[in-house]
Design a protein around this motif. Structure first.
Motif, PDB file in Angstrom:
ATOM      1  N   UNK A  52      34.832  18.513  31.567  1.00  0.00           N
ATOM      2  CA  UNK A  52      35.586  18.621  32.813  1.00  0.00           C
ATOM      3  C   UNK A  52      36.462  19.859  32.859  1.00  0.00           C
ATOM      4  N   UNK A  53      36.983  20.120  34.047  1.00  0.00           N
ATOM      5  CA  UNK A  53      37.878  21.262  34.246  1.00  0.00           C
ATOM      6  C   UNK A  53      39.128  20.803  34.984  1.00  0.00           C
ATOM      7  N   UNK A  54      40.237  21.407  34.603  1.00  0.00           N
ATOM      8  CA  UNK A  54      41.487  21.170  35.312  1.00  0.00           C
ATOM      9  C   UNK A  54      41.704  22.305  36.304  1.00  0.00           C
ATOM     10  N   UNK A  55      42.169  21.956  37.448  1.00  0.00           N
ATOM     11  CA  UNK A  55      42.503  22.926  38.485  1.00  0.00           C
ATOM     12  C   UNK A  55      44.006  23.126  38.476  1.00  0.00           C
ATOM     13  N   UNK A  56      44.414  24.363  38.583  1.00  0.00           N
ATOM     14  CA  UNK A  56      45.843  24.705  38.668  1.00  0.00           C
ATOM     15  C   UNK A  56      46.016  25.753  39.767  1.00  0.00           C
ATOM     16  N   UNK A  57      47.152  25.717  40.444  1.00  0.00           N
ATOM     17  CA  UNK A  57      47.393  26.781  41.437  1.00  0.00           C
ATOM     18  C   UNK A  57      47.640  28.102  40.715  1.00  0.00           C
ATOM     19  N   UNK A  58      47.107  29.175  41.277  1.00  0.00           N
ATOM     20  CA  UNK A  58      47.365  30.512  40.732  1.00  0.00           C
ATOM     21  C   UNK A  58      48.733  30.980  41.234  1.00  0.00           C
ATOM     22  N   UNK A  59      49.158  32.130  40.749  1.00  0.00           N
ATOM     23  CA  UNK A  59      50.415  32.711  41.244  1.00  0.00           C
ATOM     24  C   UNK A  59      50.327  32.949  42.750  1.00  0.00           C
ATOM     25  N   UNK A  60      49.176  33.458  43.220  1.00  0.00           N
ATOM     26  CA  UNK A  60      48.993  33.668  44.661  1.00  0.00           C
ATOM     27  C   UNK A  60      49.041  32.335  45.414  1.00  0.00           C
ATOM     28  N   UNK A  61      48.447  31.303  44.828  1.00  0.00           N
ATOM     29  CA  UNK A  61      48.472  29.990  45.453  1.00  0.00           C
ATOM     30  C   UNK A  61      49.889  29.434  45.547  1.00  0.00           C
TER      31      UNK A  61
END
Length: 140
Positions: free
Chosen positions: A90-99
């Motif tokens: 699986x993969x975890x999603x994280x907001x980027x700095x731009x996000x």
């Protein structure tokens, strides 16, 4: 009962109008960002990280729909993916700095818009409205 039915009709009409305005506002934040993708980005930020399956469950969406939205967010540079330490498949999603920046800007614009919209409301009116919305949302 006719008064209750009329009130329910008014609620439905106003919630529909609210949703339309929300979609329009999301498009103003970023031309390629829909209300769905914005909502997903916001939830990822709120949770710190999550899997696409978590988004599908939360928003009651098909996994393929979520996959397309997540891919769109990634192409826009608003989220990043990393391996899930609990499940290497699986993969975890994280907001980027731009996000994070986009969400902070959007939150400030929303706050200003709400302040303007509720200028003539008392603090008690706003508190009651917030309570009603919270109560309504808890009914899911």
């Amino acid at each position: 009962m006719p008064d209750r039915d009329a009130a329910l009709d008014a609620i439905q009409r106003e919630l529909t109008a609210f949703a339309r305005r929300a979609r329009h506002k999301a498009a103003q934040m970023h031309p390629d960002l829909s209300l769905v993708t914005y909502s997903m980005l916001d939830l990822v930020k709120e949770r710190g990280s999550c899997r696409a399956a978590d988004l599908a469950a939360h928003f009651m969406l098909d996994k393929s729909t979520v996959s397309r939205q997540v891919n769109a967010l990634e192409k826009l540079g608003l989220i990043t993916r990393e391996p899930d330490p609990e499940d290497q498949r699986g993969q975890l999603l994280r907001p980027s700095e731009d996000g994070l920046r986009l969400l902070a800007d959007a939150a400030e614009r929303r706050r200003l818009a709400f302040r303007e919209r509720f200028t003539d409301w008392t603090d008690d009116d706003i508190a009651r409205f917030a309570g009603y919305l919270t109560r309504y949302g808890a009914g899911d």
